[in-house]
Design a protein around this motif. Structure first.
Motif, PDB file in Angstrom:
ATOM      1  N   LEU A 367     -25.010  -3.199 -44.901  1.00  9.68           N
ATOM      2  CA  LEU A 367     -26.423  -3.040 -45.235  1.00  9.68           C
ATOM      3  C   LEU A 367     -26.619  -2.046 -46.369  1.00  9.68           C
ATOM      4  N   ILE A 368     -25.812  -0.989 -46.378  1.00  8.01           N
ATOM      5  CA  ILE A 368     -25.890  -0.012 -47.458  1.00  8.01           C
ATOM      6  C   ILE A 368     -25.526  -0.664 -48.781  1.00  8.01           C
ATOM      7  N   VAL A 369     -24.425  -1.419 -48.785  1.00  9.30           N
ATOM      8  CA  VAL A 369     -23.982  -2.073 -50.020  1.00  9.30           C
ATOM      9  C   VAL A 369     -25.012  -3.100 -50.484  1.00  9.30           C
ATOM     10  N   ALA A 370     -25.525  -3.907 -49.544  1.00 11.83           N
ATOM     11  CA  ALA A 370     -26.526  -4.910 -49.902  1.00 11.83           C
ATOM     12  C   ALA A 370     -27.804  -4.257 -50.430  1.00 11.83           C
ATOM     13  N   GLY A 371     -28.195  -3.145 -49.816  1.00  9.02           N
ATOM     14  CA  GLY A 371     -29.385  -2.442 -50.279  1.00  9.02           C
ATOM     15  C   GLY A 371     -29.239  -1.926 -51.695  1.00  9.02           C
ATOM     16  N   ILE A 372     -28.049  -1.443 -52.024  1.00  4.64           N
ATOM     17  CA  ILE A 372     -27.799  -0.982 -53.398  1.00  4.64           C
ATOM     18  C   ILE A 372     -27.865  -2.158 -54.367  1.00  4.64           C
ATOM     19  N   GLY A 373     -27.308  -3.306 -53.958  1.00  5.10           N
ATOM     20  CA  GLY A 373     -27.373  -4.490 -54.808  1.00  5.10           C
ATOM     21  C   GLY A 373     -28.797  -4.930 -55.072  1.00  5.10           C
ATOM     22  N   LEU A 374     -29.650  -4.883 -54.042  1.00  2.00           N
ATOM     23  CA  LEU A 374     -31.057  -5.244 -54.211  1.00  2.00           C
ATOM     24  C   LEU A 374     -31.770  -4.247 -55.108  1.00  2.00           C
TER      25      LEU A 374
END
Length: 431
Positions: A367-374
């Motif tokens: 979720l942290i990685v996906a949030g950074i991508g968004l």
């Protein structure tokens, strides 16, 4: 209602819902993060859309405020992850754990990237989707192994060691991908046409900039931060040591993104890792930061994931086929990759399978990685929502598969009688 009271009301609802759902989730045998994610989805546009209730007259302001608090929650969460990284144990786990981590990173990365490319996503967005799938969060696995009395088994030790190495590899991959995107090498949403060709010429300066940051961060964390914190401990007032440590973690996060060109969480993670070399400072900071983070910021982060996700629209827009293949890549990539990684080091197939299953859960790391991508504009909103579904699915399926894998071994002792839990081991997700 005045705006500050609207903020107070929204945060009260978010934190209470997160903690209540987390407690219910643990009573049902799932980690707290599962309930916190699920209640965030229920409160978000997928169902209740709380930010657009009549009582909240300025939803855009509240949305930005919650997002900023969630970003701080990520920084504190990764600071804690660094504090919980055992560098000594990393050196002891041996080559089996290392190659288990390598397989568990490489195969999901390739599978996720391949699935995205096959569905027509741009190359850079596809690479980032693969990066998200490399993540591992073994808190769910650790809890299940404790319940089975297998945490100190050969497979349990290898899983925990591989997970630590996996986290480090994931941070490095994420840092490189974000740095390349910021330099214009990406082809994702928001990147100007032709920027990739121009960015290739700047690749060497990017690598040197990142290397310089890592070296400087290691030097600051190893030799400057400890004496500063010990000096701060002698200041009059309340909690000066913790306050300065908090400042250090925040400044390392700022420096990581603004000076090093890497993700902000890399800086806070490194600050935590460096403090593990000084046990007295580590324990002092960890105890206090855990209260601040898990009591306020981290619940907001998990619920905000749901507030930013419209799962129904994501499935409709990205298609059920893409979602199903991403779920398959997420599960099989870890199971096969990590199993093959440890197999040459004396593991029987059933033992190697257990290691692979133990690496499946993505938890908060994905979720942290996906949030950074968004946030960086690398992935779209529908892809982000698909990654939330993937996280929920892997969180739910891991305990079931682990119990099945240990139950089918004919020569393995069963239950807690076989092994004793590690004294002082943490039993799953922090609430």
């Amino acid at each position: 209602m005045p705006s500050f009271l609207q903020v107070a009301l929204l945060l009260a609802v978010v934190i209470l819902a997160a903690k209540g759902a987390g407690a219910l989730s643990k009573r049902l045998g799932q980690p707290a993060v599962f309930g916190e994610l699920l209640v965030g989805i229920l409160l978000g546009p997928s169902l209740l859309d709380i930010l657009h209730w009549p009582v909240f007259t300025d939803p855009h302001y509240l949305e930005q405020l919650v997002r900023d608090l969630a970003e701080l929650g990520v920084i504190f969460l990764m600071f804690l992850a660094g504090l919980e990284t055992d560098l000594t144990e990393m050196r002891k786990v041996g080559t089996a754990a290392f190659f288990g981590a390598v397989g568990g990173v490489a195969l999901p990365f390739l599978a996720g990237t391949g699935v995205a490319l096959a569905f027509g996503f741009p190359t850079y967005e596809s690479v980032f989707i693969g990066t998200i799938l490399t993540a591992t969060s073994v808190s769910i696995t650790a809890q299940t192994l404790l319940e089975l009395g297998r945490l100190r088994s050969r497979e349990g030790t290898t899983i925990l060691g591989s997970a630590v190495i996996d986290d480090v590899m994931g941070i490095v991959i994420l840092s490189v991908v974000v740095a390349l995107h910021q330099a214009g090498l990406g082809e994702g949403p928001g990147t100007a046409p032709g920027a990739g060709a121009a960015g290739i010429a700047t690749l060497l300066p990017i690598v040197l900039r990142m290397a310089a940051f890592f070296l400087a961060a290691l030097a600051v964390g190893r030799w400057l931060l400890p004496p500063v914190l010990r000096a701060a401990a002698r200041w009059p007032g309340t909690e000066p040591l913790f306050a300065v440590a908090l400042v250090a973690g925040l400044l390392m996060a700022v420096a990581a993104e603004e000076l090093g060109g890497v993700a902000a969480i890399t800086g806070s993670y490194m600050a935590g890792v460096m403090l593990t070399l000084h046990p007295d400072l580590k324990h002092h900071v960890e105890e206090r930061l855990a209260v601040l983070a898990y009591g306020f910021f981290v619940p907001i982060f998990f619920v905000n994931i749901g507030l930013e996700s419209d799962v129904v629209a994501a499935v409709a827009e990205s298609g059920a086929g893409f979602l199903i293949l991403i779920l398959a890549a997420a599960v099989l990539g870890k199971v096969i990759g990590s199993s093959l990684g440890v197999r040459p080091f004396g593991f029987r197939w059933i033992e190697a399978l257990r290691v692979g299953i133990g690496m499946v859960s993505r938890g908060e790391v994905a979720l942290i990685v996906a949030g950074i991508g968004l946030q960086e504009g690398v992935i779209s909103q529908p892809v982000f929502s698909v990654m939330v579904v993937m996280t929920l699915f892997t969180t739910l399926v891991t305990p079931v598969l682990l119990r099945w894998s240990f139950g089918r071994a004919p020569d393995s002792p069963s239950g807690a009688a076989a092994y004793q839990p590690v004294p002082g081991a943490r039993s799953g997700e922090a609430d």
